[in-house]
Scaffold this active site. Structure first.
Site, short mmCIF file in Angstrom:
data_model
loop_
_atom_site.label_atom_id
_atom_site.label_comp_id
_atom_site.label_asym_id
_atom_site.label_seq_id
_atom_site.Cartn_x
_atom_site.Cartn_y
_atom_site.Cartn_z
N CYS A 354 51.63 19.97 28.20
CA CYS A 354 51.67 21.11 27.41
C CYS A 354 50.85 22.26 27.64
O CYS A 354 51.18 23.44 27.38
CB CYS A 354 51.63 20.56 25.90
SG CYS A 354 50.15 19.22 25.67
N ARG A 383 47.39 8.26 32.62
CA ARG A 383 46.47 8.27 31.66
C ARG A 383 45.73 7.03 31.72
O ARG A 383 46.00 5.87 32.44
CB ARG A 383 47.40 8.01 30.42
CG ARG A 383 48.23 9.28 30.03
CD ARG A 383 49.07 9.09 28.69
NE ARG A 383 49.58 10.46 28.50
CZ ARG A 383 50.40 10.69 27.39
NH1 ARG A 383 50.87 9.85 26.55
NH2 ARG A 383 50.89 11.80 27.21
N HIS A 537 56.82 19.77 20.31
CA HIS A 537 56.80 18.96 21.59
C HIS A 537 57.78 18.08 21.46
O HIS A 537 58.13 17.55 20.19
CB HIS A 537 55.44 18.17 21.70
CG HIS A 537 54.23 18.93 21.69
ND1 HIS A 537 53.37 18.83 22.69
CD2 HIS A 537 53.67 19.81 20.85
CE1 HIS A 537 52.18 19.66 22.27
NE2 HIS A 537 52.56 20.29 20.90
#
Length: 664
Positions: A354, A383, A537
């Site tokens: 984003c 991540r 999103h």
């Protein structure tokens, strides 16, 4: 004694009833063996609770969600009692109910082995047969510490309660200490002797004999309070159900889940692997797995374009400051990998796309006429998942996120969210998932530091999402506290072929990142003023890797023809039939089909067996009669076979099955 009035609440009615003082909850439900606890004014209570004037009382059935939790927590107590009978030196940790079962942690000198679990089960059955009564007893902190002086972990929890940290001490700690007064539950034999005691807020079953069916599943190591700096305890997992039949069904589901385990099938079908040399949570796709991944990506990319999205691309790393601007480093920093030094500057592997999409929006002036502006990419993100939660493809550290962001006016937001939800559900149906419910994740007002934005913004965003979710007609489940730091979200929860739930799409309403304090996104409104857009999103699958793992388990590796890595396996009866099948394979490949011919030295029956083990949807078998007739024996994955099928018809059958996306 005097009369008092209580209200009995049923699923579809309320009944006022006059009883005498001293009446226990169990007396209100005498004759209904399914009720094992009571809900009084919305709070769960033991059946031994003495009702008061004006109480609203509802029976809790053993086969309800709360009833099963109570059953399982009571069974955990029986297990802990049995362990301390067999190993008196064992010290108690915590023992909460969990999804489909329970566990209890123990500090013991030697780890438990499977033979120990059998001994514990035998001791538990004796305790259950004794029909011991669960009896609640309030105690002061001082008295509890004195009574439990030989249980250091319980004493620690009491101390944490006093410091206000008890609820967060560990998963299940609140089951032990609660938020108000401390209580101890005694297991009392028929002669009145106390057989065993434990710190617990309850409630519990009336007696141990109300445990109909249970099984201990496995043991594992677990750090006290989930902190690897603490001592490693031994955890025993078990399950308990309201009937023996329900237990057997659960055990069957577990067997089926093990059969469908995507990690196991990934090896057997040669789809993907997790090389140690690369690192935990970083999968590689083999050629057959690569086919599935490519087909899925191509299809999803085209569907996004059809739904009005524009395809973009962004890099894997960026300067650290970008993620401070977005708020991810302050609020999600522990989920990101450490900084990389690039030319003396700190860069980060991106954990989300984003921030970069915001820069694309901001790259030039935008008009209201461009909105909704929809940007989409398969962005590779990374991540920093803890090693203990990495699990096959469903929890990885590097993955391709099917990430999209819609920039809309506030007035367009409800319609865009509806559009995205319809799009998500349609995609899942295309892939063979059609059983859904929705989860609405909102902020936790008791933890304001975890969320940003004004109360008004949160209220508006939540109400918009809630209305769209409600209007969908799907079941809506609240998830308080589960929102992202920047806004609330809807999650699509999909059930697979054996009824397990997987979180799939998320649709998040973001009023924070476009703000002047963050990326300062603007569009020129119809009146010429500059306005802030709403950013929505949406990730349809979360990640392609995860969705492949889900589909492997949903289909047990038997993908529908359009997704299958090999759609047709050619099987010659003898070597002299190889050329005939290779020619047929060329014709099929010209139609876009994925075909292989097994020209190995194996016997025909073994070739058929190999194709079945590889879960190939269609087999074409050719012998002398087939070659002479210009035909094949057409065999389906389920073993059904038709002989003498003309070549043109065989090709047409496969093409039709692939193009229709049949779920065969």
């Amino acid at each position: 004694m005097s009369d008092i009035k209580v209200v009995l609440a049923h699923a579809d009615a309320r009944e006022e009833k006059t009883v005498t003082t001293g009446t226990k909850a169990w007396e209100l439900f005498a004759g209904d063996d399914s009720v094992i606890a009571a809900r009084v004014g919305g709070v769960l209570k033991d059946l031994a609770y003495e009702v008061g004037d004006g109480d609203e009382v509802e029976g809790v059935a053993i086969d309800s969600a709360d009833g099963r939790d109570i059953l399982r927590h009571s069974t955990a107590h029986v297990m802990a009692q049995a362990v301390q009978q067999l190993w008196p030196e064992a010290r108690l940790g915590i023992g909460p109910p969990i999804e489909n079962g329970f566990y209890y942690d123990f500090d013991v000198e030697t780890p438990f082995v499977p033979e120990d679990l059998a001994k514990i089960e035998t001791a538990m059955r004796k305790i259950i047969k004794e029909n011991q009564r669960f009896s609640r007893r309030p105690v002061s902190d001082h008295d509890a510490i004195a009574e439990l002086k030989d249980e250091p972990y319980k004493v620690e929890l009491i101390g944490l309660k006093g410091s206000g940290k008890g609820e967060d001490a560990a998963e299940g700690a609140s089951v032990e200490v609660g938020a108000g007064e401390l209580t101890i539950y005694d297991n009392i034999r028929r002669n009145g002797d106390v057989a065993w005691s434990d710190l617990c807020r309850g409630p519990h079953l009336p007696t141990t004999k109300r445990i109909p069916a249970f099984k201990l599943m496995r043991s594992a190591a677990a750090y006290w309070r989930g902190d690897e700096k603490n001592k490693q305890l031994q955890r025993i997992y078990g399950t308990a159900w309201e009937t023996k039949e329900a237990l057997e069904e659960h055990l069957h589901r577990i067997e089926e889940a093990e059969r469908r385990d995507h990690r196991k099938l990934g090896r057997e079908l040669d789809l993907f692997s997790f090389p140690d040399e690369i690192g935990s949570g970083l999968p590689v796709f083999h050629p057959k797995g690569g086919v599935i991944k490519r087909v899925m990506e191509d299809y999803v990319r085209q569907r996004h374009i059809e739904e009005g999205f524009e395809y973009v691309g962004t890099p894997h790393i960026a300067k650290e400051g970008l993620f401070y601007t977005s708020g991810h480093l302050p609020y999600y920093g522990e989920g990101m990998f450490p900084a990389l030094d690039v030319d003396g500057m700190d860069y980060r592997l991106k954990a989300m796309n984003c921030p970069m999409h915001n820069l694309i929006f901001r790259s030039r002036q935008r008009s209201y006429r461009e909105l909704p502006l929809r940007l989409f990419e398969f962005g590779s993100v990374y991540r920093h998942e803890k090693s203990g939660v990495v699990h096959g493809l469903t929890r990885v550290r590097g993955f391709a996120q099917d990430d999209s962001h819609s920039y809309v006016t506030p007035e367009q937001a409800p319609a865009e969210i509806q559009h995205l939800l319809d799009f998500c559900l349609g995609l899942f149906r295309d892939f063979g998932l059609d059983d859904f419910y929705l989860e609405l994740s909102t902020r936790d007002d008791s933890k304001p530091d975890k969320f940003i934005g004004s109360d008004e913004d949160w209220e508006l965003a939540t109400s918009v999402l809630a209305k769209v979710a409600t209007d969908s007609g799907l079941e809506l489940v609240p998830d308080p506290g589960g929102a992202a730091y920047y806004g609330p979200k809807i999650s699509v929860q999909a059930r697979d072929a054996i009824g397990r739930t997987w979180q799939m799409s998320t649709i998040q309403y973001d009023f924070n990142q476009p703000s002047a304090d963050r990326f300062d996104l603007e569009y020129v409104a119809q009146d010429g003023s500059r306005q802030q857009p709403v950013m929505i999103h949406s990730a349809k699958f979360g990640s392609i890797e995860r969705f492949i793992g889900v589909l492997v388990e949903h289909y047990a590796g038997a993908f529908p023809p359009w997704l299958a890595p090999v759609q047709v396996q050619g099987i010659p009866v003898a070597e002299r039939h190889n050329d005939y099948l290779y020619d047929l394979a060329r014709q099929m490949k010209a139609r876009g089909l994925r075909v292989e011919v097994d020209d190995s030295d194996d016997r025909m029956q073994k070739k058929i067996r190999n194709a079945q083990l590889q879960k190939v949807p269609f087999m074409i078998i050719a012998g002398d009669d087939d070659v002479e007739a210009g035909a094949v024996s057409f065999r389906y994955r389920d073993g059904h076979q038709e002989n003498g099928v003309p070549v043109a018809e065989a090709i047409a059958r496969v093409v039709a099955a692939v193009e229709s996306r049949e779920q065969v």
